[in-house]
Design an enzyme around this catalytic site. Structure first.
Site, short mmCIF file in Angstrom:
data_model
loop_
_atom_site.label_atom_id
_atom_site.label_comp_id
_atom_site.label_asym_id
_atom_site.label_seq_id
_atom_site.Cartn_x
_atom_site.Cartn_y
_atom_site.Cartn_z
N ASP A 198 -13.18 -7.49 -30.65
CA ASP A 198 -12.20 -7.47 -31.73
C ASP A 198 -12.71 -8.48 -32.77
OD1 ASP A 198 -9.68 -7.10 -33.09
OD2 ASP A 198 -9.03 -9.01 -32.22
N ASP A 208 -10.33 -10.22 -35.49
CA ASP A 208 -9.33 -11.23 -35.83
C ASP A 208 -8.94 -12.08 -34.61
OD1 ASP A 208 -9.44 -10.08 -38.33
OD2 ASP A 208 -7.55 -8.99 -38.11
N ASP A 215 -8.25 -10.98 -28.38
CA ASP A 215 -7.29 -12.09 -28.25
C ASP A 215 -5.86 -11.62 -27.97
OD1 ASP A 215 -7.23 -11.06 -31.02
OD2 ASP A 215 -5.71 -12.61 -31.30
#
Length: 187
Positions: A12, A14, A139
């Site tokens: 990912d 962000d 995250d």
């Protein structure tokens, strides 16, 4: 003999590779500072965007492993994510080499809104790789849903670093204990 990598490692963006949400914390257009610092671009208001400290080393480590490296990012600003990846310069691994645009480290880019399941179905369709050969760092715990497909998910709530990367590899390897020589960092 060292333990092997999965055939595909996906990240990912962000709060996994960088410490912001590209679609809410950044205002385009993006640019490099005139002094062209490595691993940093600036937005319209000169707010910096850079990878977490260990990310460039991790990306360099994956290149000789001859695996597919992917980005799977759910964002409403794919143009900014792509622009950041194009402008971010990764420091060279060795003297005499030139910095390399971050985007050149990635073989596959799945950057758009929607479920990460869709992202991985697209990766599977494009690469032909089985889901069991995929490791995903993110995250957000909700994206663990990709495990329904057979992808190994590793949560990195504080972003990617060497320790979290090794833990993710260990998790994937615990599910796939075959050994081959292809981790150049341990050879």
């Amino acid at each position: 003999m060292s333990l092997r990598f999965p055939q595909l490692i996906a990240f990912d963006l962000d709060y996994t590779l960088w410490d912001l949400w590209i679609d809410t914390h950044v205002t385009g257009p993006l640019h490099r500072h005139k002094d062209n610092p490595l691993n940093q671009v600036l937005d319209r208001y000169n707010s910096p965007i850079s990878f977490y400290h260990d990310v460039p080393d991790i990306l360099h480590r994956l290149i000789p492993a001859d695996i597919t490296i992917a980005v799977c990012s759910r964002t409403s600003a794919p143009h900014l994510a792509n622009q950041a990846l194009n402008l971010l310069l990764i420091p060279p691994k060795s003297k005499g080499e030139r910095p390399k645009a971050a985007i050149k480290f990635f073989d596959q880019l799945e950057i758009y809104t929607g479920s990460k399941i869709t992202h991985f179905k697209q990766l599977h369709a494009k690469t032909g790789l089985p889901y069991s050969e995929m490791l995903f760092f993110d995250d957000e715990h909700r994206n663990k849903e990709v495990e329904k497909l057979g992808v190994t998910f590793h949560l990195v709530p504080s972003g990617l670093n060497h320790n979290s990367f090794e833990k993710g590899l260990a998790e994937w390897r615990s599910r796939h204990p075959e050994q081959v020589l292809n981790d150049p960092a341990t050879s």
